[in-house]
Write a protein that holds these residues in place. Structure first.
Motif, PDB file in Angstrom:
ATOM      1  N   VAL A 132       0.846  -1.159  -0.009  1.00  0.00           N
ATOM      2  CA  VAL A 132       0.296  -0.090  -0.003  1.00  0.00           C
ATOM      3  C   VAL A 132       0.875   1.240   0.119  1.00  0.00           C
ATOM      4  N   ALA A 133       0.684   1.949  -0.979  1.00  0.00           N
ATOM      5  CA  ALA A 133       1.411   3.254  -1.178  1.00  0.00           C
ATOM      6  C   ALA A 133       0.596   4.515  -1.374  1.00  0.00           C
ATOM      7  N   VAL A 134       0.989   5.719  -1.127  1.00  0.00           N
ATOM      8  CA  VAL A 134       0.255   6.990  -1.491  1.00  0.00           C
ATOM      9  C   VAL A 134       1.087   7.967  -2.060  1.00  0.00           C
ATOM     10  N   GLY A 135       0.898   8.555  -3.205  1.00  0.00           N
ATOM     11  CA  GLY A 135       1.691   9.499  -3.785  1.00  0.00           C
ATOM     12  C   GLY A 135       1.336   9.954  -5.358  1.00  0.00           C
ATOM     13  N   GLY A 136       1.981  10.202  -5.967  1.00  0.00           N
ATOM     14  CA  GLY A 136       1.719  10.847  -7.457  1.00  0.00           C
ATOM     15  C   GLY A 136       0.959   9.507  -8.228  1.00  0.00           C
ATOM     16  N   PHE A 137       0.570   9.969  -9.546  1.00  0.00           N
ATOM     17  CA  PHE A 137      -0.142   8.818 -10.201  1.00  0.00           C
ATOM     18  C   PHE A 137       0.932   7.842 -10.850  1.00  0.00           C
ATOM     19  N   ALA A 138       2.136   8.574 -11.371  1.00  0.00           N
ATOM     20  CA  ALA A 138       2.929   7.484 -12.087  1.00  0.00           C
ATOM     21  C   ALA A 138       3.655   6.637 -10.821  1.00  0.00           C
ATOM     22  N   LYS A 139       4.362   7.273  -9.915  1.00  0.00           N
ATOM     23  CA  LYS A 139       4.879   6.519  -8.844  1.00  0.00           C
ATOM     24  C   LYS A 139       4.470   7.313  -7.375  1.00  0.00           C
ATOM     25  N   PRO A 140       4.556   6.306  -6.486  1.00  0.00           N
ATOM     26  CA  PRO A 140       4.263   7.002  -5.155  1.00  0.00           C
ATOM     27  C   PRO A 140       5.174   8.246  -4.529  1.00  0.00           C
ATOM     28  N   GLY A 141       6.508   8.187  -4.938  1.00  0.00           N
ATOM     29  CA  GLY A 141       7.423   9.124  -4.611  1.00  0.00           C
ATOM     30  C   GLY A 141       7.576  10.548  -5.408  1.00  0.00           C
ATOM     31  N   VAL A 142       6.553  10.292  -6.441  1.00  0.00           N
ATOM     32  CA  VAL A 142       6.967  11.531  -7.325  1.00  0.00           C
ATOM     33  C   VAL A 142       5.322  12.401  -7.524  1.00  0.00           C
ATOM     34  N   ARG A 143       5.610  13.711  -7.081  1.00  0.00           N
ATOM     35  CA  ARG A 143       4.245  14.468  -7.054  1.00  0.00           C
ATOM     36  C   ARG A 143       3.975  14.771  -8.481  1.00  0.00           C
ATOM     37  N   ASP A 144       2.966  14.549  -9.016  1.00  0.00           N
ATOM     38  CA  ASP A 144       2.856  14.851 -10.235  1.00  0.00           C
ATOM     39  C   ASP A 144       1.386  15.296 -10.398  1.00  0.00           C
ATOM     40  N   GLY A 145       0.731  16.014  -9.492  1.00  0.00           N
ATOM     41  CA  GLY A 145      -0.624  16.701  -9.486  1.00  0.00           C
ATOM     42  C   GLY A 145      -1.854  15.781  -9.181  1.00  0.00           C
ATOM     43  N   ILE A 146      -1.603  14.339  -9.341  1.00  0.00           N
ATOM     44  CA  ILE A 146      -2.621  13.509  -9.129  1.00  0.00           C
ATOM     45  C   ILE A 146      -2.416  12.395  -7.889  1.00  0.00           C
ATOM     46  N   ASN A 147      -3.047  13.030  -6.752  1.00  0.00           N
ATOM     47  CA  ASN A 147      -3.056  12.083  -5.576  1.00  0.00           C
ATOM     48  C   ASN A 147      -3.426  10.665  -5.894  1.00  0.00           C
ATOM     49  N   THR A 148      -2.597   9.760  -5.651  1.00  0.00           N
ATOM     50  CA  THR A 148      -3.227   8.562  -6.015  1.00  0.00           C
ATOM     51  C   THR A 148      -2.706   7.493  -4.822  1.00  0.00           C
ATOM     52  N   LEU A 149      -3.952   6.476  -4.718  1.00  0.00           N
ATOM     53  CA  LEU A 149      -3.507   5.202  -4.012  1.00  0.00           C
ATOM     54  C   LEU A 149      -3.013   4.232  -4.774  1.00  0.00           C
ATOM     55  N   HIS A 150      -2.095   3.563  -4.333  1.00  0.00           N
ATOM     56  CA  HIS A 150      -1.507   2.332  -4.909  1.00  0.00           C
ATOM     57  C   HIS A 150      -1.416   1.046  -4.327  1.00  0.00           C
ATOM     58  N   LEU A 151      -2.031   0.246  -4.689  1.00  0.00           N
ATOM     59  CA  LEU A 151      -2.102  -1.158  -4.105  1.00  0.00           C
ATOM     60  C   LEU A 151      -1.563  -2.281  -5.052  1.00  0.00           C
ATOM     61  N   TYR A 152      -0.198  -2.756  -4.656  1.00  0.00           N
ATOM     62  CA  TYR A 152       0.448  -3.667  -5.371  1.00  0.00           C
ATOM     63  C   TYR A 152      -0.029  -4.869  -5.108  1.00  0.00           C
ATOM     64  N   GLN A 153       0.271  -5.911  -6.213  1.00  0.00           N
ATOM     65  CA  GLN A 153      -0.099  -7.016  -5.963  1.00  0.00           C
ATOM     66  C   GLN A 153       1.098  -7.797  -6.914  1.00  0.00           C
ATOM     67  N   ILE A 154       1.379  -9.098  -6.680  1.00  0.00           N
ATOM     68  CA  ILE A 154       2.080  -9.960  -7.458  1.00  0.00           C
ATOM     69  C   ILE A 154       1.416 -11.149  -7.790  1.00  0.00           C
ATOM     70  N   ILE A 155       1.467 -11.065  -9.222  1.00  0.00           N
ATOM     71  CA  ILE A 155       0.600 -12.167  -9.800  1.00  0.00           C
ATOM     72  C   ILE A 155       1.530 -12.761 -10.835  1.00  0.00           C
ATOM     73  N   ASP A 156       1.827 -14.371 -10.695  1.00  0.00           N
ATOM     74  CA  ASP A 156       2.476 -15.126 -11.582  1.00  0.00           C
ATOM     75  C   ASP A 156       3.842 -14.398 -11.744  1.00  0.00           C
ATOM     76  N   GLY A 157       4.426 -13.812 -10.528  1.00  0.00           N
ATOM     77  CA  GLY A 157       5.689 -13.371 -10.540  1.00  0.00           C
ATOM     78  C   GLY A 157       5.937 -11.918 -11.133  1.00  0.00           C
ATOM     79  N   GLU A 158       4.782 -11.430 -11.516  1.00  0.00           N
ATOM     80  CA  GLU A 158       4.762  -9.908 -12.043  1.00  0.00           C
ATOM     81  C   GLU A 158       4.160  -9.021 -11.192  1.00  0.00           C
ATOM     82  N   LYS A 159       4.658  -7.947 -11.139  1.00  0.00           N
ATOM     83  CA  LYS A 159       4.212  -7.027 -10.074  1.00  0.00           C
ATOM     84  C   LYS A 159       2.919  -5.921 -10.637  1.00  0.00           C
ATOM     85  N   PHE A 160       1.810  -5.926 -10.241  1.00  0.00           N
ATOM     86  CA  PHE A 160       0.855  -5.011 -10.719  1.00  0.00           C
ATOM     87  C   PHE A 160       0.451  -4.026  -9.630  1.00  0.00           C
TER      88      PHE A 160
END
Length: 169
Positions: A70-98
């Motif tokens: 669970v991460a909070v931040g910008g749209f592209a990446k949690p650590g980058v402020r790009d004007g769109i405040n976004t909640l990121h919820l990560y999952q690993i599916i078949d070895g790939e990060k979503f």
């Protein structure tokens, strides 16, 4: 004989007046009840609309509550402020990060499920519900959600990410 006829007319008139009073009373009570019911339904709908956004996001956080997901931040990446405040919820599916991203864009709450670190535009997401605003903030393992629905009603919710607070989810 004339006295008996007048007595029956008076009795009939009294019954008719009593029936009319009873009918008017019933209509008045029904109208009052209908107005009360309408105001209760409107109040319940307003409360539902006010809480639906934060309830949905809270459920998403709780269903993805594992360490580091669970991460909070910008749209592209949690650590980058790009004007769109976004909640990121990560999952690993078949070895790939979503990355499931939840954000406010162009008058809507959007949800976007994509591979992590994908350079995709915000309009590529799926609109969920109309809203005037949505923001996230994080303090340690606590996430604060603030929303403004389409009618301008504000609501906030606070969610503890249990996997990161030392409490098992």
């Amino acid at each position: 004989m004339k006295g008996k006829l007048q007595k029956h007319n008076i009795e009939a008139a009294f019954v008719l007046v009593l029936f009319a009073v009873f009918a008017v009373t019933i209509v008045a009570v029904l109208a009052l009840g209908a107005n009360s019911y309408k105001s209760l339904v409107e109040r319940d709908n307003e409360a539902y609309n006010k809480r639906i956004i934060t309830s949905y996001i809270t459920a998403q956080i709780r269903s993805n509550d594992t360490r580091g997901t669970v991460a909070v931040g910008g749209f592209a990446k949690p650590g980058v402020r790009d004007g769109i405040n976004t909640l990121h919820l990560y999952q690993i599916i078949d070895g790939e990060k979503f990355d499931l991203r939840i954000y406010h864009y162009d008058g809507q709450i959007y949800e976007l499920f994509t591979t992590a670190d994908n350079n995709i535009e915000p309009e590529a997401g799926n609109p969920i519900i109309e809203a005037k605003g949505l923001s996230f903030s994080r303090d340690g393992s606590v996430i604060r959600i603030s929303s403004v629905d389409a009618n301008g009603l504000k609501n906030t919710a606070t969610v503890a990410v249990r996997s990161e607070s030392g409490v098992a989810p």
